[in-house]
Scaffold this motif. Sequence first.
Motif, PDB file in Angstrom:
ATOM      1  N   PRO A 338       0.824  -1.207   0.039  1.00 23.50           N
ATOM      2  CA  PRO A 338       0.008  -0.238   0.049  1.00 23.50           C
ATOM      3  C   PRO A 338       0.827   1.179  -0.067  1.00 23.50           C
ATOM      4  N   ALA A 339       0.290   2.096  -0.786  1.00 22.82           N
ATOM      5  CA  ALA A 339       1.035   3.650  -0.697  1.00 22.82           C
ATOM      6  C   ALA A 339       0.762   4.141   0.793  1.00 22.82           C
ATOM      7  N   PRO A 340       1.703   4.939   1.156  1.00 30.40           N
ATOM      8  CA  PRO A 340       1.585   5.717   2.362  1.00 30.40           C
ATOM      9  C   PRO A 340       0.105   6.287   2.588  1.00 30.40           C
ATOM     10  N   ARG A 341      -0.243   6.005   3.852  1.00 25.73           N
ATOM     11  CA  ARG A 341      -1.558   6.824   4.321  1.00 25.73           C
ATOM     12  C   ARG A 341      -1.646   8.144   3.962  1.00 25.73           C
ATOM     13  N   GLN A 342      -2.967   8.621   3.956  1.00 31.37           N
ATOM     14  CA  GLN A 342      -2.978  10.244   3.615  1.00 31.37           C
ATOM     15  C   GLN A 342      -3.793  10.734   4.358  1.00 31.37           C
ATOM     16  N   HIS A 343      -3.519  11.957   4.823  1.00 28.50           N
ATOM     17  CA  HIS A 343      -4.572  13.023   5.537  1.00 28.50           C
ATOM     18  C   HIS A 343      -4.586  14.071   4.556  1.00 28.50           C
ATOM     19  N   VAL A 344      -5.838  14.122   4.386  1.00 25.10           N
ATOM     20  CA  VAL A 344      -6.242  15.043   3.132  1.00 25.10           C
ATOM     21  C   VAL A 344      -7.116  16.295   3.582  1.00 25.10           C
ATOM     22  N   GLU A 345      -6.675  17.570   3.321  1.00 24.80           N
ATOM     23  CA  GLU A 345      -7.342  18.489   3.726  1.00 24.80           C
ATOM     24  C   GLU A 345      -7.873  19.420   2.512  1.00 24.80           C
ATOM     25  N   LEU A 346      -9.130  19.474   2.332  1.00 24.34           N
ATOM     26  CA  LEU A 346      -9.535  20.363   1.248  1.00 24.34           C
ATOM     27  C   LEU A 346      -9.833  22.024   1.683  1.00 24.34           C
ATOM     28  N   LEU A 347      -9.461  22.713   0.966  1.00 23.58           N
ATOM     29  CA  LEU A 347      -9.892  24.304   1.265  1.00 23.58           C
ATOM     30  C   LEU A 347     -11.214  24.862   1.130  1.00 23.58           C
ATOM     31  N   PRO A 348     -11.822  25.203   1.961  1.00 20.45           N
ATOM     32  CA  PRO A 348     -13.200  25.999   1.581  1.00 20.45           C
ATOM     33  C   PRO A 348     -12.909  27.326   0.642  1.00 20.45           C
ATOM     34  N   GLU A 349     -13.970  27.860   0.242  1.00 24.26           N
ATOM     35  CA  GLU A 349     -13.889  29.023  -0.224  1.00 24.26           C
ATOM     36  C   GLU A 349     -14.946  30.199   0.202  1.00 24.26           C
ATOM     37  N   LEU A 350     -14.582  31.258   0.061  1.00 23.08           N
ATOM     38  CA  LEU A 350     -15.688  32.488   0.395  1.00 23.08           C
ATOM     39  C   LEU A 350     -16.398  32.988  -0.477  1.00 23.08           C
ATOM     40  N   ARG A 351     -17.846  32.769  -0.273  1.00 17.78           N
ATOM     41  CA  ARG A 351     -18.896  33.617  -1.442  1.00 17.78           C
ATOM     42  C   ARG A 351     -19.104  34.887  -1.227  1.00 17.78           C
ATOM     43  N   ILE A 352     -19.156  35.799  -1.675  1.00 15.97           N
ATOM     44  CA  ILE A 352     -19.418  37.286  -1.388  1.00 15.97           C
ATOM     45  C   ILE A 352     -20.819  37.439  -1.889  1.00 15.97           C
ATOM     46  N   ARG A 353     -21.651  37.988  -0.781  1.00 19.05           N
ATOM     47  CA  ARG A 353     -23.039  38.659  -0.855  1.00 19.05           C
ATOM     48  C   ARG A 353     -23.016  39.851  -0.300  1.00 19.05           C
ATOM     49  N   SER A 354     -24.346  39.874   0.096  1.00 19.97           N
ATOM     50  CA  SER A 354     -24.710  41.158   0.904  1.00 19.97           C
ATOM     51  C   SER A 354     -24.407  41.618   2.073  1.00 19.97           C
ATOM     52  N   SER A 355     -24.098  40.715   3.050  1.00 19.08           N
ATOM     53  CA  SER A 355     -24.202  40.634   4.283  1.00 19.08           C
ATOM     54  C   SER A 355     -23.055  41.229   5.003  1.00 19.08           C
ATOM     55  N   CYS A 356     -21.984  41.594   4.320  1.00 14.39           N
ATOM     56  CA  CYS A 356     -20.878  42.407   4.664  1.00 14.39           C
ATOM     57  C   CYS A 356     -20.834  43.661   4.171  1.00 14.39           C
ATOM     58  N   GLY A 357     -21.653  44.121   3.287  1.00 12.61           N
ATOM     59  CA  GLY A 357     -21.654  45.545   2.643  1.00 12.61           C
ATOM     60  C   GLY A 357     -20.397  45.482   1.879  1.00 12.61           C
ATOM     61  N   GLY A 358     -20.198  46.828   1.310  1.00 15.01           N
ATOM     62  CA  GLY A 358     -18.975  46.946   0.588  1.00 15.01           C
ATOM     63  C   GLY A 358     -18.044  48.128   0.739  1.00 15.01           C
ATOM     64  N   LYS A 359     -18.615  48.856   1.873  1.00 10.96           N
ATOM     65  CA  LYS A 359     -17.873  49.902   2.163  1.00 10.96           C
ATOM     66  C   LYS A 359     -16.652  49.768   3.180  1.00 10.96           C
ATOM     67  N   THR A 360     -15.451  50.086   3.118  1.00  2.00           N
ATOM     68  CA  THR A 360     -14.390  50.021   4.139  1.00  2.00           C
ATOM     69  C   THR A 360     -14.655  51.006   5.151  1.00  2.00           C
ATOM     70  N   LEU A 361     -14.352  50.445   6.492  1.00  4.40           N
ATOM     71  CA  LEU A 361     -14.956  51.173   7.546  1.00  4.40           C
ATOM     72  C   LEU A 361     -13.606  51.824   8.206  1.00  4.40           C
ATOM     73  N   THR A 362     -13.855  52.935   9.000  1.00  2.92           N
ATOM     74  CA  THR A 362     -12.601  53.579   9.351  1.00  2.92           C
ATOM     75  C   THR A 362     -12.540  53.795  10.958  1.00  2.92           C
ATOM     76  N   ARG A 363     -13.682  53.110  11.484  1.00  2.00           N
ATOM     77  CA  ARG A 363     -13.533  53.268  12.921  1.00  2.00           C
ATOM     78  C   ARG A 363     -12.777  52.107  13.540  1.00  2.00           C
TER      79      ARG A 363
END
Length: 363
Positions: A338-363
């Motif tokens: 058998p080939a070496p055992r594997q610990h595989v981790e897949l990366l999630p992605e961020l899906r942008i919608r409305s709940s963050c708004g689009g304006k950069t905050l200054t405070r």
Amino acid sequence: MRLHVDQRHERVLALVREHGSLRVAELAAELGVSAVTLRRDVEALAGQGRVRRLHGSVVWAGEAVVEVPAPRDPSEGVVIGMIVPTTASIFADIVRGAREAVRAHGGRLVLGVSGYVDTEDAVQAGHLVAGGAVGLLVAPSWSGGVPVGGQEQWLLDRDVPTVLVERAAPPGNPAAALDRVRTDRAHGAAVAVGHFAALGHRRVTAVVQEGPHAAQIIAGYESAVRSLGLDGARGAPSVREHGDYESSVDYLVDAVRERDVTAALVHSDEDAIVLVPRLQARGIRVPDDLALIAYDDEVAPLADVPLTAVAPPKRSVGESAAKLLLQRLAERASGQPPAPRQHVELLPELRIRSSCGGKTLTR
């Protein structure tokens, strides 16, 4: 639109003529029919002398055939057992991904459900193996996502290849030697915090439900807060612990009004959907007063304020786990090391919608 049998035969002939030879499983997938239906088609065409059937493959009758074909894929026709705590939430797509991968190899996936009852995992495994499963894909009912008190022992007692799905055993635990495939949830939480920082948020918090994924999400959130030099508010209660959500609402209202928190990561998106109108009823607007990112992306787009969400690669987790298990079965059948055992981790992605708004905050 389903093809008539004659149309299907012509399509088979065209594909085999083009490629010279094709595996039965590949033809079935291409035509969108079951392997059983495709084998009947091939038998009919072979009886007419138009193709040749050879070791799981279909060969164009006009080609010279040397009777030294590649051996039959040992994973073809196998039964794979899969145990999940539920078929809802993320596991619906994980199961679909695994089923599609197994089916593409001519095998069959058989499902067992534990209902988050720890002792039911072993019962389901015994039932699946007794029914002919030669390998197992398992998401055990470990409440913290890792085994405690010997919860892993039943896995080690099974004499079939096993791949953990969306679960992990810590170093030193015997089950840490098992293959595993899971989402890197810490990475997903860190990406969410990074998005908040890019929008100018400096004071953030997280509301995370108790369960197998909580530790990873919290670890990723806290690491990103430190790395980016943000102020990460502490003390958020688990929404599952209190059930009525009021403690979480009270915490977030206080965080916004008293501690100038402007952004929150909420696991899961169902919980975020519950919290948003309750926050608005208390005068906290999303995203104007509080930007939100949900975690899981099961129903986040359907919220009144569509939620930006961390999306785990659910189908890919199931597909990758199934392919890894099929590899182990092929190794066992061929007698190769058998080939070496594997610990595989897949990366999630961020899906942008409305709940963050689009304006950069200054405070």
